[in-house]
Scaffold this motif. Structure first.
Motif, short mmCIF file in Angstrom:
data_model
loop_
_atom_site.label_atom_id
_atom_site.label_comp_id
_atom_site.label_asym_id
_atom_site.label_seq_id
_atom_site.Cartn_x
_atom_site.Cartn_y
_atom_site.Cartn_z
N THR A 367 0.78 -1.31 0.01
CA THR A 367 0.06 -0.06 0.04
C THR A 367 0.87 1.16 -0.05
N ARG A 368 1.77 1.19 1.07
CA ARG A 368 2.92 2.53 1.07
C ARG A 368 3.83 2.30 -0.02
N GLY A 369 3.93 1.13 -0.76
CA GLY A 369 5.18 1.02 -1.60
C GLY A 369 6.52 1.03 -1.11
N THR A 370 6.42 0.40 0.26
CA THR A 370 7.89 0.12 0.79
C THR A 370 8.50 -1.16 0.82
N TYR A 371 9.53 -1.36 0.80
CA TYR A 371 10.25 -2.75 0.94
C TYR A 371 11.51 -2.35 1.74
N ARG A 372 11.61 -3.47 2.76
CA ARG A 372 12.82 -3.50 3.64
C ARG A 372 13.37 -5.03 3.76
N LYS A 373 14.59 -5.18 3.74
CA LYS A 373 15.09 -6.64 3.72
C LYS A 373 16.58 -6.49 4.37
N VAL A 374 16.85 -7.20 5.14
CA VAL A 374 18.23 -7.39 5.48
C VAL A 374 18.83 -9.03 5.40
N VAL A 375 19.99 -9.10 5.16
CA VAL A 375 20.79 -10.58 4.92
C VAL A 375 21.65 -10.72 6.17
N VAL A 376 21.56 -11.66 6.99
CA VAL A 376 22.29 -11.80 8.04
C VAL A 376 23.00 -12.99 7.87
N ARG A 377 24.52 -13.02 8.19
CA ARG A 377 25.36 -14.28 8.05
C ARG A 377 25.99 -14.44 9.45
N GLY A 378 25.67 -15.48 10.12
CA GLY A 378 26.18 -15.67 11.65
C GLY A 378 25.65 -14.71 12.55
N ASP A 379 26.62 -13.73 12.86
CA ASP A 379 26.02 -12.68 13.87
C ASP A 379 26.53 -11.43 13.07
N ARG A 380 26.70 -11.37 11.87
CA ARG A 380 27.26 -10.41 10.97
C ARG A 380 25.99 -9.92 10.00
N LEU A 381 25.70 -8.55 10.03
CA LEU A 381 24.81 -8.08 9.20
C LEU A 381 25.61 -7.88 7.75
N VAL A 382 25.43 -8.52 6.53
CA VAL A 382 26.18 -8.63 5.26
C VAL A 382 25.56 -7.91 4.16
N GLY A 383 24.31 -7.54 4.20
CA GLY A 383 23.85 -6.72 3.09
C GLY A 383 22.02 -6.37 3.47
N GLY A 384 21.58 -5.21 2.72
CA GLY A 384 20.28 -4.89 2.77
C GLY A 384 19.79 -4.22 1.59
N VAL A 385 18.49 -4.00 1.53
CA VAL A 385 17.89 -3.37 0.51
C VAL A 385 16.55 -2.51 1.53
N LEU A 386 16.70 -1.09 1.05
CA LEU A 386 15.41 -0.29 1.81
C LEU A 386 14.96 0.43 0.47
N LEU A 387 13.70 0.41 0.25
CA LEU A 387 13.03 1.11 -0.60
C LEU A 387 11.75 1.66 -0.14
N GLY A 388 11.67 2.95 -0.26
CA GLY A 388 10.44 3.81 0.06
C GLY A 388 10.44 4.39 1.47
#
Length: 422
Positions: A367-388
């Motif tokens: 509805t708001r046109g938003t998207y959030r995603k994170v990728v975690v490997r073990g105990d580390r944040l290794v990537g992400g996408v934020l839109l909107g």
């Protein structure tokens, strides 16, 4: 070949982000009288922020707004370096002049990739056909801006960051825009499929016609062979085009370095001191290949310039060990009446495609046109996408850049809340 008084002659080839930042940092850190700086810029314009060219094309900014701060010392515009004499430490220029150096820094940037399309070259082999534009320099931007009118049929070839920005800017000028992307989805280097789908939906809402998995075969010229009239796809379908924009990526400018006998692979090879195979020559920015990696991002160019300035002036132990860069893009609404009125903000960093065993958390609000995603490997944040919605980008970017363990008691879902789980 030091100057009178013992000052070192430092010459920078390239008036883009990397070269200008280095010149500014050298002026700020070098003790008085120790450095004579000369910056050679091929373009006649004052140095500018290339990242904001799309805003100039859209008509949001004038060229003067994106100008970089003045370069201290000897800035020479419209001067093209054509050769490096390593034995005598001289830079030879197209106007016949020579510039001596004690240290030479290559900040030559990159050139747009011109795809192997039928009909791309002019009959006289001099430049692009009329109606076809690259989108890399201020001159490219001004030529496109002068050519576009409301209702102009424009085809943008390439759906990466540059192509998306160009398509959006042309749409703001009232053009009828088609975006042709050979890959499976838009901005493949930065976005995963769900994020790309939301981006595509937004572009289409703004009137941009998007084609993915769409290979361009050639350009169709007018009957009198004076300009390009259409873009021909691999299936034989033709897209009418009064303007064709080539946004097919960039390639490091390595010609000077290669001709001078420096070690060049994909880019000019540099070590942790940003030195080339000649100890008196350094390279930074888009043209530099460090640890087998090309960055092509403003963040890396700025960091390399800062490290090299310290190394050459106040801190001989300074070393460059790589950059963890975040890609950001803001696409504003077409007009105050446009829907949605909120600009589309995008941020992507690190590895956005998980490997087996990685944890992934994603939230989508159609509805708001938003998207959030994170990728975690073990105990580390290794990537992400934020839109909107970039409310969490600051905290996420710090956790990723610092490469620190995530708190073991914090649920991963909290990484996507406004406080980033802090």
């Amino acid at each position: 070949m030091a100057a009178v008084g013992g000052a070192r002659e430092i010459v920078v080839i390239g008036g883009g982000t990397a070269g200008v930042r280095l010149a500014q940092r050298l002026a700020a850190t070098a003790p008085a009288g120790t450095v004579n700086l000369t910056l050679l810029g091929e373009e006649p314009h004052a140095p500018y922020n290339r990242v904001l060219l799309a805003e100039v094309l859209a008509g949001r900014y004038g060229p003067e707004v994106i100008a970089l701060p003045p370069v201290p010392g000897g800035e020479r515009r419209g001067v093209r370096a054509v050769g490096i004499d390593r034995a005598d430490r001289l830079v030879r220029c197209a106007d016949g002049g020579v510039v001596p150096y004690d240290r030479l820094i290559l900040a030559t940037g990159s050139n747009p990739v011109l795809p192997p399309l039928r009909g791309l070259r002019r009959p006289d082999h001099d430049g692009l056909p009329e109606g076809v534009h690259a989108f890399r320099t201020m001159d490219d931007c001004l030529a496109l801006s002068a050519a576009v009118r409301p209702g102009t049929r424009a085809v943008v070839i390439g759906g990466g960051l540059l192509g998306v920005s160009a398509a959006r800017a042309l749409a703001e000028r009232g053009a009828q825009v088609v975006l042709a992307q050979q890959g499976e989805h838009l901005m493949e280097r930065q976005l995963d499929r769900p994020g790309s789908r939301l981006l595509r939906n937004q572009l289409e809402a703004w009137g941009v016609e998007v084609h993915t998995e769409c290979r361009v075969r050639g350009l169709v010229r007018t009957a009198d062979d004076t300009r390009v009239a259409a873009v021909e796809l691999a299936d034989g379908f033709c897209l009418d085009a009064e303007l064709t924009v080539l946004a097919c990526g960039v390639r490091p400018r390595t010609g000077l370095a290669r001709a001078a006998g420096l070690d060049v692979r994909r880019g000019v090879v540099v070590d942790d001191e940003l030195r080339t195979s000649d100890p008196s020559i350094h390279a930074i920015g888009d043209c530099a290949e460090h640890d087998e990696r090309l960055y092509g991002l403003a963040g890396a160019a700025l960091e390399q310039a800062d490290v090299l300035a310290r190394l050459l002036t106040v801190d001989p132990s300074a070393r460059y060990t790589g950059t963890r860069s975040l890609t950001r893009l803001t696409l504003g609404a077409l007009s105050p009446e446009a829907q949605p009125e909120i600009p589309l903000d995008l941020a992507a960093f690190g590895e956005t495609t998980p490997l087996p065993g990685d944890d992934t958390v994603q939230l989508t609000d159609a509805t708001r046109g938003t998207y959030r995603k994170v990728v975690v490997r073990g105990d580390r944040l290794v990537g992400g996408v934020l839109l909107g919605d970039l409310a969490t980008v600051g905290t996420l970017a710090r956790a990723w850049e610092d490469d620190v363990p995530l708190p073991p008691t914090t649920p991963l879902l909290h990484l996507l809340t406004p406080d980033g789980g802090s």
